[in-house]
Design a protein around this motif. Structure first.
Motif, PDB file in Angstrom:
ATOM      1  N   GLY A 155       0.753  -1.147   0.195  1.00  0.00           N
ATOM      2  CA  GLY A 155       0.053  -0.037  -0.116  1.00  0.00           C
ATOM      3  C   GLY A 155       0.769   1.074  -0.053  1.00  0.00           C
ATOM      4  N   THR A 156       0.367   2.163   0.504  1.00  0.00           N
ATOM      5  CA  THR A 156       1.040   3.765   0.650  1.00  0.00           C
ATOM      6  C   THR A 156       1.704   3.727   1.858  1.00  0.00           C
ATOM      7  OG1 THR A 156      -0.719   4.661  -0.863  1.00  0.00           O
ATOM      8  CG2 THR A 156       0.865   6.051   0.461  1.00  0.00           C
ATOM      9  N   VAL A 157       2.841   4.184   1.947  1.00  0.00           N
ATOM     10  CA  VAL A 157       3.741   4.410   3.120  1.00  0.00           C
ATOM     11  C   VAL A 157       4.048   5.765   3.188  1.00  0.00           C
ATOM     12  CG1 VAL A 157       5.922   3.666   4.396  1.00  0.00           C
ATOM     13  CG2 VAL A 157       4.681   2.050   2.905  1.00  0.00           C
ATOM     14  N   LEU A 158       3.952   6.262   4.417  1.00  0.00           N
ATOM     15  CA  LEU A 158       4.087   7.637   4.745  1.00  0.00           C
ATOM     16  C   LEU A 158       5.035   7.367   5.884  1.00  0.00           C
ATOM     17  CD1 LEU A 158       0.932   9.389   4.213  1.00  0.00           C
ATOM     18  CD2 LEU A 158       2.764   9.273   2.604  1.00  0.00           C
ATOM     19  N   GLY A 159       5.813   8.605   6.257  1.00  0.00           N
ATOM     20  CA  GLY A 159       6.515   8.545   7.377  1.00  0.00           C
ATOM     21  C   GLY A 159       6.962   9.671   7.868  1.00  0.00           C
ATOM     22  N   VAL A 160       7.737   9.935   9.354  1.00  0.00           N
ATOM     23  CA  VAL A 160       8.208  11.021   9.834  1.00  0.00           C
ATOM     24  C   VAL A 160       9.734  10.877   9.817  1.00  0.00           C
ATOM     25  CG1 VAL A 160       8.498  12.402  11.961  1.00  0.00           C
ATOM     26  CG2 VAL A 160       6.052  11.776  11.214  1.00  0.00           C
ATOM     27  N   ALA A 161      10.505  11.530   9.299  1.00  0.00           N
ATOM     28  CA  ALA A 161      12.045  11.531   9.412  1.00  0.00           C
ATOM     29  C   ALA A 161      12.853  12.533   9.749  1.00  0.00           C
ATOM     30  CB  ALA A 161      12.276  10.968   7.859  1.00  0.00           C
ATOM     31  N   ILE A 162      13.934  12.521  10.269  1.00  0.00           N
ATOM     32  CA  ILE A 162      14.610  13.492  10.706  1.00  0.00           C
ATOM     33  C   ILE A 162      15.110  14.246   9.737  1.00  0.00           C
ATOM     34  CG2 ILE A 162      16.624  14.143  12.144  1.00  0.00           C
ATOM     35  CD1 ILE A 162      16.332  11.673  13.756  1.00  0.00           C
TER      36      ILE A 162
END
Length: 841
Positions: free
Chosen positions: A319-326
């Motif tokens: 599916g769709t992958v979103l994320g929070v990255a430094i």
């Protein structure tokens, strides 16, 4: 309290220290140690954690060839590179050299061993516990690392009693911000508190309310999931499923199979995975095996751009992958430094002495050698983490720079205690490659995150930055057009338990979660305020709303206006009637000496016409907005005037009966009636009785102008109070009795001469009066809205018209149309004919 903890820890690991220090022959290694005026410690995961059951206290060897950690290698080299830069600098710590003691912390036992080694007194193998720890000077001045929250908690607890600064580059758990427990802990990675805030803002941005949360075992994942659940719940979201990936989990085992089943049953489109990258890999292997596709996966910073996950077979179909990255940062020269390290001769393979370690720090029995083609790839994720390690070294250097008085021109090189350095580190504020480096009172840096999405559009995986966050106030800027959503339509997926209700329908929660509800229309008179979707709000007094409304509407003010079509008709009819009454009075005054006028009552006729005119005038008070004078006069004036008319009608008929039937039979009564002006006395007493009733009505049940809200939800009826009160019923009843009396007296006159016999006309008018007012009472009990004044006026007009037509109209016809009948001879002939008939009988 923490001091006693350190004592206990020291006892627990005393045997481990024996095994590592006294029972083995060791050698030094320039790769892991460097002499200098002030030493820094470094804790890096050069090998992956090796979890194994141990039957005696010993330190885990970090020498499994399959467990080498390339990510930790870059962190390790970043610290070495930073110290080399600082030692070569002429502005930062001039004439002062920094050394280091670096350790491979592949396990908890290796981490404890490294921490105790750095706490040892210089030149010794033991930690000296003294009464005053502020004068304790350990081997190293500060420690950089370790990587995980679990390791950082142990290290921070051991270093805190000595106030040795511990600056972690990857431990982001909020638990470590508790200064009461970890006073010497700082970090160059933002706290998970900020990460959780950004994750929740991301969920709010897309309206995702129905969520699943998955965390990894350990403080990082479990505390992160806990914080996410608390904040998401506060923001109105619901957690359908929450699970923790066990540390010993393997893809396809029963625990992971059960978790996949529960995830599928939760029916959530969005799954937030707050996990370290090792257990995240296990989790997504299980996702691929369970074919759990078509979802949006939200990742925490530890794994969302790590190639540790993206290389899993089948991962691109989940599916769709979103994320929070430094935020991505680069260390200029680090890549060249690592390549030079790999090419150096000193790093070539070399044998290890039998029964010894490669070095006292690395804790392995076999040395790790690198060639130029074997150096781990320095990706974006590792570069950002390496920058945190690089930054941590510079933080210590700037704190030491201030402590040694270097800004004055020369560094003192005096004895420095760790707590003194800690005070200066909290105060640092400097620029490092255009980034401001400073800490808050919890030892956390200024947060900065990027929001990323996985991009599979090319031949290989990559990630795309689609937004960033700012702090104080918290804001999230997103470019949603950059996101390629799974599915053919590229529409933003929804993740709700129940779709939003239609306008005007409020939510009735079904079950445990407030996100799962039924939609019920608001009742009439209430509306749904968007600030509270679970209850309908009542409309204001001057407003109304139909069932299922999302807003209120102004009520229509209802009263009988002057310009309505029905008002124009009624006003015209009433005015014509009033003109007829005035005209009849003029006609009767002109012919007051004629037999017709005298037989009709003579001067009594003018009182009767005047009373009817007063009744007609009272009907004008039903038009326009009710006022106090209108309410007082509209019905009382009518009933009083009509009572006078009925009293005159009754006494006139009664007087004819006396003249024709009782004057000869009961002469005494006749003479008494005439001498005492019986007719006038009766009219006066009867009218006075009705006047007293009306005055009582006005005093006790005073009609007042009012706004009525209850009968019709959409209307405000302007009316007079007490319109149908007991006073009204008394006045109505009294007029009814007078009507019956007039009817009875008229009936007694049915055998009188034709010119005096008015029984038929009076009967017709009184019957019309009864019917009109019975109709009015019936309508008043059915419809008490804006039509009631119309019915009231119609009843009054019908009653007045009937009375006028039944009594005065025939006489007007004789005066105007048959003047031959309006003479004395005709009336005398009629009386003589009546006398003959009476005598004959």
């Amino acid at each position: 309290m923490l001091l006693w903890v350190v004592h206990l820890v020291g006892l627990q690991f005393s045997i481990a220290i024996c095994w590592t220090f006294d029972c083995q022959r060791t050698e030094s290694s320039p790769d892991f140690s460097l002499q200098g005026d002030y030493l820094l410690g470094g804790l890096f995961p050069l090998h992956s954690d090796c979890s194994q059951q141990r039957h005696r206290p010993q330190v885990t060897f970090c020498d499994r060839p399959d467990s080498f950690n390339g990510h930790g290698y870059h962190l390790f080299q970043a610290m070495r590179f930073a110290i080399e830069e600082i030692n070569n600098s002429t502005s930062l710590l001039p004439n002062v050299t920094l050394g280091y003691e670096l350790y491979d912390v592949c396990s908890e036992s290796a981490n404890v061993y490294a921490t105790l080694s750095m706490l040892a007194l210089p030149g010794t193998r033991y930690v000296g516990i003294r009464g005053n720890l502020s004068h304790y000077s350990p081997r190293v001045m500060a420690v950089i690392g370790p990587d995980t929250t679990d390791h950082a908690v142990i290290t921070a607890a051991m270093l805190s009693p000595f106030l040795v600064p511990l600056i972690s580059y990857e431990a982001s758990s909020t638990a470590l911000s508790t200064k009461r427990l970890y006073p010497s802990f700082l970090r160059t990675i933002p706290s998970d508190q900020h990460q959780v805030e950004i994750l929740v803002l991301l969920l709010q941005k897309f309206g995702w309310l129905w969520l699943s949360l998955v965390g990894s075992h350990g403080d990082y994942g479990q505390l992160g999931v806990q914080a996410l659940e608390e904040l998401a719940t506060q923001r109105g979201m619901c957690i359908a499923f929450k699970g923790i990936v066990p540390v010993s989990a393997r893809a396809g085992d029963k625990r992971m199979g059960d978790m996949m089943l529960h995830l599928a049953q939760a029916r959530t489109t969005v799954v937030v995975v707050f996990s370290n990258r090792q257990l995240a890999a296990v989790f997504f292997e299980s996702v691929v095996l369970a074919n759990l596709t078509g979802k949006v996966w939200i990742g925490s910073e530890d794994w969302c751009i790590s190639t540790h996950i993206t290389h899993l077979p089948g991962i691109r179909d989940i599916g769709t992958v979103l994320g929070v990255a430094i935020k991505q940062r680069v260390i200029p020269g680090l890549k060249e430094f690592e390549e030079a390290y790999a090419l150096s001769e000193k790093n070539g393979p070399r044998p290890c002495p039998k029964d010894s370690f490669c070095s006292t720090n690395q804790l392995c029995r076999e040395c790790q050698a690198f060639g130029v083609h074997e150096t781990p790839n320095l990706g974006a994720f590792s570069m950002s983490a390496a920058y945190n390690s690089y930054q941590a070294v510079y933080v210590v250097a700037h704190g030491l720079h201030q402590l040694l008085g270097c800004p004055a021109g020369a560094c003192s090189k005096e004895l420095v205690y760790p707590w003194q350095l800690l005070e200066q580190i909290y105060k640092v504020n400097f620029l490092l490659h255009e980034d401001t480096v400073t800490f808050d009172d919890k030892g956390d840096p200024l947060p900065g995150y990027n929001v990323i999405t996985w991009d599979w559009s090319g031949p290989q995986w990559t990630f795309r930055v689609i937004g960033s966050s700012t702090w104080s106030p918290v804001q999230l800027d997103l470019n949603q057009t950059e996101i390629q959503w799974h599915g053919k339509s590229n529409q933003v997926p929804t993740s709700v338990c129940t779709l939003d209700c239609l306008e005007g329908h409020h939510r009735v929660v079904m079950g445990f979660h407030h996100c799962c509800f039924e939609c019920v229309p608001c009742d009439a008179g209430t509306f749904l305020n968007k600030s509270d979707l679970h209850s309908c709000q009542p409309c204001g007094k001057e407003e109304w709303a139909p069932a299922g409304s999302h807003t209120c509407f102004p009520r229509t003010v209802v009263f009988l206006t002057w310009l309505e079509p029905i008002s124009c008709v009624l006003l015209t009819a009433n005015t014509l009637l009033l003109l007829l009454l005035i005209g009849t009075a003029i006609l009767f005054a002109w012919h007051h000496d004629t037999p017709v006028v005298r037989s009709a009552g003579g001067r009594l006729c003018f009182l009767m016409l005047g009373s009817l005119a007063g009744c007609s005038c009272s009907l004008y008070n039903f038009f326009g907005e009710p006022t106090l004078p209108k309410c007082l006069l509209r019905q009382t004036l009518f009933f009083l005037g009509f009572a006078i008319f009925l009293s005159c009608l009754t006494v006139r008929s009664f007087q004819l009966v006396i003249i024709f039937k009782f004057s000869t039979k009961v002469p005494t009564f006749y003479h008494a009636w005439v001498q005492n002006h019986g007719a006038g006395l009766f009219v006066m007493l009867s009218s006075t009785a009705q006047l007293l009733i009306c005055l009582t009505w006005l005093a006790v049940w005073t009609p007042l102008p009012t706004r009525e809200y209850q009968r019709f939800p959409q209307l405000v009826v302007l009316e007079c109070t007490q319109a149908n009160s007991l006073g009204f019923l008394l006045a109505f009843t009294y007029n009814g009795l007078l009507s019956i009396s007039a009817f009875a007296c008229s009936y007694l006159c049915k055998e009188l001469p034709e010119n005096y016999n008015e029984a038929k006309c009076v009967t017709f008018s009184l019957l019309l009066n009864f019917v009109s007012w019975i109709t009015f009472l019936t309508m008043a009990s059915i419809d008490q809205g804006g039509h009631l004044p119309v019915v009231n006026v119609l009843a009054g007009l019908a009653s007045l018209s009937g009375s006028f037509s039944g009594y005065f109209l025939p006489k007007c016809y004789v005066i105007l149309g048959r003047p031959d009948l309006n003479n004395t001879q005709h009336f005398q002939a009629s009386i003589q004919d009546y006398t003959r008939r009476s005598g004959g009988t």
